[in-house]
Design a protein around this motif. Structure first.
Motif, mmCIF file in Angstrom:
data_model
loop_
_atom_site.group_PDB
_atom_site.id
_atom_site.type_symbol
_atom_site.label_atom_id
_atom_site.label_comp_id
_atom_site.label_asym_id
_atom_site.label_seq_id
_atom_site.Cartn_x
_atom_site.Cartn_y
_atom_site.Cartn_z
ATOM 1 N N ILE A 129 0.841 -1.189 0.000
ATOM 2 C CA ILE A 129 0.000 0.000 0.000
ATOM 3 C C ILE A 129 0.880 1.244 0.000
ATOM 4 O O ILE A 129 1.805 1.361 0.811
ATOM 5 N N ASP A 130 0.567 2.165 -0.881
ATOM 6 C CA ASP A 130 1.280 3.443 -0.960
ATOM 7 C C ASP A 130 0.229 4.544 -1.075
ATOM 8 O O ASP A 130 -0.335 4.774 -2.144
ATOM 9 N N ILE A 131 -0.040 5.222 0.045
ATOM 10 C CA ILE A 131 -1.114 6.224 0.055
ATOM 11 C C ILE A 131 -0.891 7.222 1.184
ATOM 12 O O ILE A 131 -0.355 6.865 2.249
ATOM 13 N N ALA A 132 -1.268 8.461 0.941
ATOM 14 C CA ALA A 132 -1.209 9.531 1.949
ATOM 15 C C ALA A 132 0.168 9.650 2.592
ATOM 16 O O ALA A 132 0.284 9.893 3.804
ATOM 17 N N GLY A 133 1.194 9.433 1.805
ATOM 18 C CA GLY A 133 2.548 9.572 2.319
ATOM 19 C C GLY A 133 3.029 8.406 3.156
ATOM 20 O O GLY A 133 4.096 8.459 3.771
ATOM 21 N N LYS A 134 2.264 7.321 3.174
ATOM 22 C CA LYS A 134 2.644 6.142 3.961
ATOM 23 C C LYS A 134 2.763 4.930 3.048
ATOM 24 O O LYS A 134 2.009 4.791 2.081
ATOM 25 N N THR A 135 3.712 4.066 3.363
ATOM 26 C CA THR A 135 3.853 2.798 2.641
ATOM 27 C C THR A 135 3.888 1.663 3.660
ATOM 28 O O THR A 135 4.555 1.763 4.693
ATOM 29 N N PHE A 136 3.154 0.610 3.383
ATOM 30 C CA PHE A 136 3.098 -0.545 4.288
ATOM 31 C C PHE A 136 2.437 -1.697 3.547
ATOM 32 O O PHE A 136 1.966 -1.536 2.405
#
Length: 550
Positions: free
Chosen positions: A27-34
């Motif tokens: 997941i890569d969204i809203a400045g976060k990746t996890f």
């Protein structure tokens, strides 16, 4: 929307799965990746961050719940780890500005409707038969049997079977082979052409279980609701059955009609059974009055009217996790277009505005409307709590299964139907729409009770968004079903009129879909298209007795 997950508002700390996502999806969204901690079902949500017990969870930019246990980033949001929570509100208004949408595509557009003496315009032309008490329901059944088929108003299905053709051919000596090869099915279009009164769209029978017993306020409310139906622009006249001794007296209904329209001029006939010679005489008189009334209102023809004469009911039911990101905001954009054109959209279902109250308070043009809305909401919520069923109990098992796990989450998506325009009036149940612009109308969240209330307050057309599907209709207002996803539209095509699933697939934006919705509304208002619910004779009518109904 072409991505398989989405953050609806920058403030949101949970993410919606557009497609089912397997565990370990990156997941890569809203400045976060996890990576996802577990499988996430389509339409459900997963955590954008780690949550501790008691942390607030936001969706659509508003508070929708609090964590009741620790939730890892990338884990599913469920009823086991989230409970309902909503923001507090008061009648104090914050600054609100609105930019109207571009309505150049619809400028100077009209629809062909039925013009009434009070200046309103109907999208349909109906005759009503109404009992003032449930004791008269059987007489409605008799009248229905005497009138509908013979006048060509078979509307239970998209077609009708005429067995009389076989009878006539049999009497004339037709062989079994000839009988078998005889066409006895007529489409609704063919039935319409054969109606004795082509300008009358139907006779509607409003059977109910009220009018007597219960408390006196129930009968008063019922009379105001029935007066709303009789004075609705889609209604040309009415036949009223009274037993005579019930709480809902004829004079009570007449007063309610006068309150709404002091110059009421539609044909209306009152029949009281306890003053009649016999049931036979009562029915005979009712048939004659109704038939003569139909000959009168059949002279009314469709004529052009401005779009501003549309009073659009905004409804949702059988909602899913896509409702708040496709169908509801698209309908909201159509609502904004109608407002900018001088029309009157009406947002109902007050239990499903829980959590967005302050936004709607801020949008009220008048301070007294902000105070009225806040008061109704707080009173409604307190009464629900008093009987042990607060707003948090609103989501149905179907809602929860499809990703709407708290009332605030459901409400934040449901409120999108009301668009972004200012609120020009706040109405309690059965109060009449009299102002252009967005109106708020107090009804329960129950689909049929709510659509019943919308028509009773003057709506001449209703759009009903759904993610799971519903056959709901209304006796006098065309109810257009709008699906939030394409799968539903394809699976229940016999019930769905408009598909907003193209917003999810990226074929449409909220704006282009909203324009398509308004265009479809105009065609239905013109009488060019029948709502699927009309074709199936879905005449759902359930008056609200003002008890707690979510």
């Amino acid at each position: 929307m072409v991505h398989n997950y989405v953050q609806i508002d920058p403030k949101d700390n949970i993410i919606v799965a557009i497609d089912s996502l397997p565990k370990n999806t990156f997941i890569d969204i809203a400045g976060k990746t996890f990576t996802l901690a577990e499988d996430i079902q389509q339409k459900h949500k997963f955590a954008l961050q780690d949550f501790n017990t008691g942390d607030e969870v936001f969706m659509y930019g508003v508070l929708v719940g609090t964590a009741i246990q620790s939730i890892k980033q990338g884990a599913a949001i469920t009823t086991e780890n989230l409970k309902h929570a909503s923001a507090s509100f008061n009648a104090n208004q914050e600054k609100f500005n609105w930019t109207a949408p571009d309505v150049s595509k619809f400028k100077n557009r009209t629809f062909n409707g039925f013009h009434r003496a009070d200046g309103s315009v109907g999208t349909r032309n109906y005759w009503l038969v109404i009992p003032l008490t449930f004791c008269e329901n059987r007489n409605l059944d008799v009248l229905e049997g005497a009138l509908l088929d013979v006048l060509g108003y078979q509307t239970k299905k998209d077609f009708a079977v005429n067995t009389q053709i076989l009878i006539d051919k049999y009497k004339a000596g037709a062989s079994p082979e000839e009988l078998f090869n005889t066409d006895i099915v007529a489409t609704q279009e063919e039935i319409h052409k054969n109606r004795l009164f082509p300008n009358v769209d139907g006779i509607k029978f409003l059977k109910h279980d009220g009018g007597c017993g219960g408390i006196r306020q129930d009968s008063e409310t019922l009379c105001h609701l029935l007066a709303g139906y009789i004075t609705n622009a889609n209604v040309a006249g009415a036949t009223i059955f009274s037993l005579g001794c019930q709480n809902a007296q004829i004079e009570m209904l007449q007063k309610a009609i006068e309150d709404r329209d002091p110059n009421f001029a539609k044909p209306i006939h009152y029949l009281e059974q306890q003053q009649s010679q016999s049931e036979r005489h009562l029915i005979e008189e009712a048939v004659k009055h109704t038939f003569i009334g139909l000959t009168q209102v059949n002279t009314i023809e469709r004529k052009p009217a401005p779009i501003s004469k549309l009073i659009l009911g905004l409804e949702c039911g059988g909602s899913d996790g896509f409702s708040g990101i496709s169908a509801n905001p698209a309908l909201g954009y159509a609502s904004d277009l109608l407002t900018a054109l001088g029309g009157s959209p009406v947002l109902s279902e007050f239990p499903e505005l829980n959590g967005v109250e302050q936004e709607l308070v801020n949008r009220c043009e008048q301070k007294e409307d902000a105070e009225k809305f806040a008061s109704i909401m707080k009173t409604y919520a307190a009464k629900a709590v008093a009987v042990g069923s607060g707003f948090e109990n609103n989501p149905s098992p179907g809602n929860i299964k499809d990703g709407l796990i708290t009332d605030a989450m459901k409400s934040a998506g449901a409120a999108k139907k009301g668009g972004t325009s200012p609120v020009t009036d706040v109405l309690d149940y059965t109060e009449k729409v009299t102002k252009a612009g967005l109106n708020l109308l107090c009804t329960p969240g129950n689909d049929v009770e709510s659509t019943t209330g919308l028509a009773g307050s003057g709506c001449n057309i209703i759009v009903f968004t759904t993610g799971l599907g519903t056959p709901t209709g209304n006796p006098i207002a065309p109810v257009l079903k709008m699906s939030s996803n394409t799968t539903l539209s394809e699976k229940m095509n016999d019930l769905i009129d408009i598909n907003a699933g193209t917003v999810i697939s990226g074929e449409d934006t909220i704006e282009t879909m909203g324009e398509k919705v308004l265009e479809y509304i105009i065609q239905v208002a013109n009488g060019e298209i029948d709502a699927k619910a009309e074709l199936k004779g879905q005449n759902d009518f359930i008056p609200w007795k003002r008890g707690i109904s979510l």
